[in-house]
Design a protein around this motif. Structure first.
Motif, PDB file in Angstrom:
ATOM      1  N   LYS A 149      64.222  39.159 110.870  1.00  0.00           N
ATOM      2  CA  LYS A 149      62.878  39.086 111.444  1.00  0.00           C
ATOM      3  C   LYS A 149      62.952  38.847 112.942  1.00  0.00           C
ATOM      4  O   LYS A 149      62.208  39.439 113.730  1.00  0.00           O
ATOM      5  CB  LYS A 149      62.078  37.974 110.773  1.00  0.00           C
ATOM      6  CG  LYS A 149      61.690  38.264 109.332  1.00  0.00           C
ATOM      7  CD  LYS A 149      60.897  37.098 108.746  1.00  0.00           C
ATOM      8  CE  LYS A 149      60.522  37.368 107.279  1.00  0.00           C
ATOM      9  NZ  LYS A 149      59.783  36.210 106.690  1.00  0.00           N
ATOM     10  N   THR A 150      63.857  37.953 113.347  1.00  0.00           N
ATOM     11  CA  THR A 150      64.015  37.632 114.769  1.00  0.00           C
ATOM     12  C   THR A 150      64.454  38.854 115.562  1.00  0.00           C
ATOM     13  O   THR A 150      63.899  39.152 116.627  1.00  0.00           O
ATOM     14  CB  THR A 150      65.048  36.507 114.950  1.00  0.00           C
ATOM     15  OG1 THR A 150      64.620  35.343 114.241  1.00  0.00           O
ATOM     16  CG2 THR A 150      65.246  36.166 116.416  1.00  0.00           C
ATOM     17  N   LEU A 151      65.435  39.570 115.047  1.00  0.00           N
ATOM     18  CA  LEU A 151      65.970  40.732 115.756  1.00  0.00           C
ATOM     19  C   LEU A 151      64.963  41.876 115.818  1.00  0.00           C
ATOM     20  O   LEU A 151      64.952  42.658 116.775  1.00  0.00           O
ATOM     21  CB  LEU A 151      67.261  41.208 115.082  1.00  0.00           C
ATOM     22  CG  LEU A 151      68.465  40.262 115.220  1.00  0.00           C
ATOM     23  CD1 LEU A 151      69.600  40.701 114.300  1.00  0.00           C
ATOM     24  CD2 LEU A 151      68.950  40.216 116.661  1.00  0.00           C
ATOM     25  N   ARG A 152      64.115  41.973 114.804  1.00  0.00           N
ATOM     26  CA  ARG A 152      63.161  43.088 114.755  1.00  0.00           C
ATOM     27  C   ARG A 152      61.877  42.823 115.552  1.00  0.00           C
ATOM     28  O   ARG A 152      61.028  43.711 115.650  1.00  0.00           O
ATOM     29  CB  ARG A 152      62.821  43.416 113.302  1.00  0.00           C
ATOM     30  CG  ARG A 152      63.952  44.172 112.598  1.00  0.00           C
ATOM     31  CD  ARG A 152      63.657  44.458 111.161  1.00  0.00           C
ATOM     32  NE  ARG A 152      64.716  45.281 110.552  1.00  0.00           N
ATOM     33  CZ  ARG A 152      65.154  45.129 109.309  1.00  0.00           C
ATOM     34  NH1 ARG A 152      64.612  44.201 108.523  1.00  0.00           N
ATOM     35  NH2 ARG A 152      66.109  45.915 108.843  1.00  0.00           N
ATOM     36  N   THR A 153      61.761  41.632 116.117  1.00  0.00           N
ATOM     37  CA  THR A 153      60.585  41.362 116.946  1.00  0.00           C
ATOM     38  C   THR A 153      60.595  42.223 118.203  1.00  0.00           C
ATOM     39  O   THR A 153      59.541  42.579 118.739  1.00  0.00           O
ATOM     40  CB  THR A 153      60.518  39.878 117.351  1.00  0.00           C
ATOM     41  OG1 THR A 153      61.754  39.497 117.984  1.00  0.00           O
ATOM     42  CG2 THR A 153      60.273  38.999 116.139  1.00  0.00           C
ATOM     43  N   SER A 154      61.798  42.573 118.685  1.00  0.00           N
ATOM     44  CA  SER A 154      61.905  43.406 119.880  1.00  0.00           C
ATOM     45  C   SER A 154      62.159  44.873 119.544  1.00  0.00           C
ATOM     46  O   SER A 154      62.048  45.740 120.405  1.00  0.00           O
ATOM     47  CB  SER A 154      63.038  42.895 120.785  1.00  0.00           C
ATOM     48  OG  SER A 154      64.273  42.876 120.084  1.00  0.00           O
ATOM     49  N   ASN A 155      62.522  45.148 118.291  1.00  0.00           N
ATOM     50  CA  ASN A 155      62.777  46.534 117.873  1.00  0.00           C
ATOM     51  C   ASN A 155      62.517  46.630 116.372  1.00  0.00           C
ATOM     52  O   ASN A 155      63.394  46.365 115.557  1.00  0.00           O
ATOM     53  CB  ASN A 155      64.211  46.944 118.205  1.00  0.00           C
ATOM     54  CG  ASN A 155      64.503  48.393 117.854  1.00  0.00           C
ATOM     55  OD1 ASN A 155      63.660  49.094 117.291  1.00  0.00           O
ATOM     56  ND2 ASN A 155      65.704  48.858 118.174  1.00  0.00           N
ATOM     57  N   SER A 156      61.317  47.042 116.011  1.00  0.00           N
ATOM     58  CA  SER A 156      60.908  47.040 114.604  1.00  0.00           C
ATOM     59  C   SER A 156      61.693  48.040 113.761  1.00  0.00           C
ATOM     60  O   SER A 156      61.754  47.903 112.538  1.00  0.00           O
ATOM     61  CB  SER A 156      59.414  47.342 114.486  1.00  0.00           C
ATOM     62  OG  SER A 156      59.122  48.623 115.038  1.00  0.00           O
ATOM     63  N   LYS A 157      62.307  49.041 114.406  1.00  0.00           N
ATOM     64  CA  LYS A 157      63.043  50.067 113.669  1.00  0.00           C
ATOM     65  C   LYS A 157      64.554  49.797 113.609  1.00  0.00           C
ATOM     66  O   LYS A 157      65.317  50.638 113.117  1.00  0.00           O
ATOM     67  CB  LYS A 157      62.800  51.439 114.300  1.00  0.00           C
ATOM     68  CG  LYS A 157      61.345  51.899 114.223  1.00  0.00           C
ATOM     69  CD  LYS A 157      61.168  53.280 114.823  1.00  0.00           C
ATOM     70  CE  LYS A 157      59.718  53.731 114.720  1.00  0.00           C
ATOM     71  NZ  LYS A 157      59.513  55.086 115.317  1.00  0.00           N
TER      72      LYS A 157
END
Length: 255
Positions: A149-157
């Motif tokens: 979730k943390t990593l996908r906050t800046s890149n949802s894909k």
């Protein structure tokens, strides 16, 4: 544990085994220092309270030295497994940095992050395959979910693959559904791209091992003698017999 890291290379570089040897030579002393430090800070009263006095009686242990060696050796074995596990984690991150430009992660519960073939890999590194109970495994899975979730906050894909990496041992079913578990050869190949690395790192790990172990054994034997003397003074009667009642009271009395 402070390791001496070199600057990581570009993504997917060929691993130079000389770099591993240099890393080991610069850092293996940390492991040996911590082994000796664990003895220097150990107190007889601490380890006597952790061990089962009934077991020694049931095994017909009759001498102070037998008891002392039993409890000290158990402590050392457990401590060394933890300390060396931390050290191997540093080696794994160093190797991955050389090959994939990986880095130590700042996310809770994740030790290593690196990209390969368009996928972000998040890795929790453990010593061996039987490192935790069901609650600890559940905590790792929860940490993986939070990290994603943390990593996908800046890149949802962003494609993310979670891995529990174990430095030794085997697991014949690596796909655990929510994460992969790579042990031994599979783990070292996963972080390095080298399927023989798991055997190649053995030789460098022996750097000055005899010299370092001799220093450790000197401290170990001094402590055995010191603790044995203390135990005899505290828990043996004038005839030299162990006062089991007094030992059990020290270990377990509620007052």
């Amino acid at each position: 544990m402070n390791f001496i890291f070199s600057d990581p290379g570009q993504s997917m570089q060929k691993l130079n085994l000389k770099d591993i040897s240099q890393f080991v030579e610069q850092n293996i002393g940390i492991f040996h220092q911590k082994r000796i430090q664990s003895l220097d800070t150990l107190r007889l009263s601490q380890i006597l309270k952790r061990k089962n006095p009934y077991l020694f009686k049931a095994k017909h242990v009759l001498t102070a030295e037998q008891i002392i060696r039993g409890i000290v050796d158990a402590h050392i074995s457990s401590n060394e497994e933890t300390v060396f596990g931390d050290w191997l984690e540093g080696l794994a991150i160093f190797i991955n940095g050389k090959v994939y430009d990986g880095k130590k992660s700042g996310i809770q519960g994740v030790d290593l992050e690196f990209d390969d073939d368009g996928v972000r890999h998040i890795v929790a590194i453990k010593s061996g395959p039987n490192w935790g109970n069901s609650s600890q495994v559940a905590k790792m899975i929860s940490d993986f979910k939070t990290a994603k979730k943390t990593l996908r906050t800046s890149n949802s894909k962003l494609q993310i693959m979670a891995v529990n990496g174990c430095c030794y041992g085997r697991d014949r079913k690596p796909d655990k559904g929510e994460y992969f578990k790579y042990c031994g050869q599979r783990f070292w190949e996963f972080i390095s791209g080298n399927d023989t690395l798991y055997t190649e790192i053995i030789e460098p790990l022996g750097y000055k091992a005899k010299e370092k172990n001799d220093n450790f054994m000197k401290s170990y034997l001094q402590m055995i003698n010191r603790f044995t003397k203390e135990f005899v003074n505290e828990y043996c009667d004038d005839d030299g017999d162990i006062n089991w009642k007094q030992l059990v009271e020290f270990n377990s009395c509620a007052r």
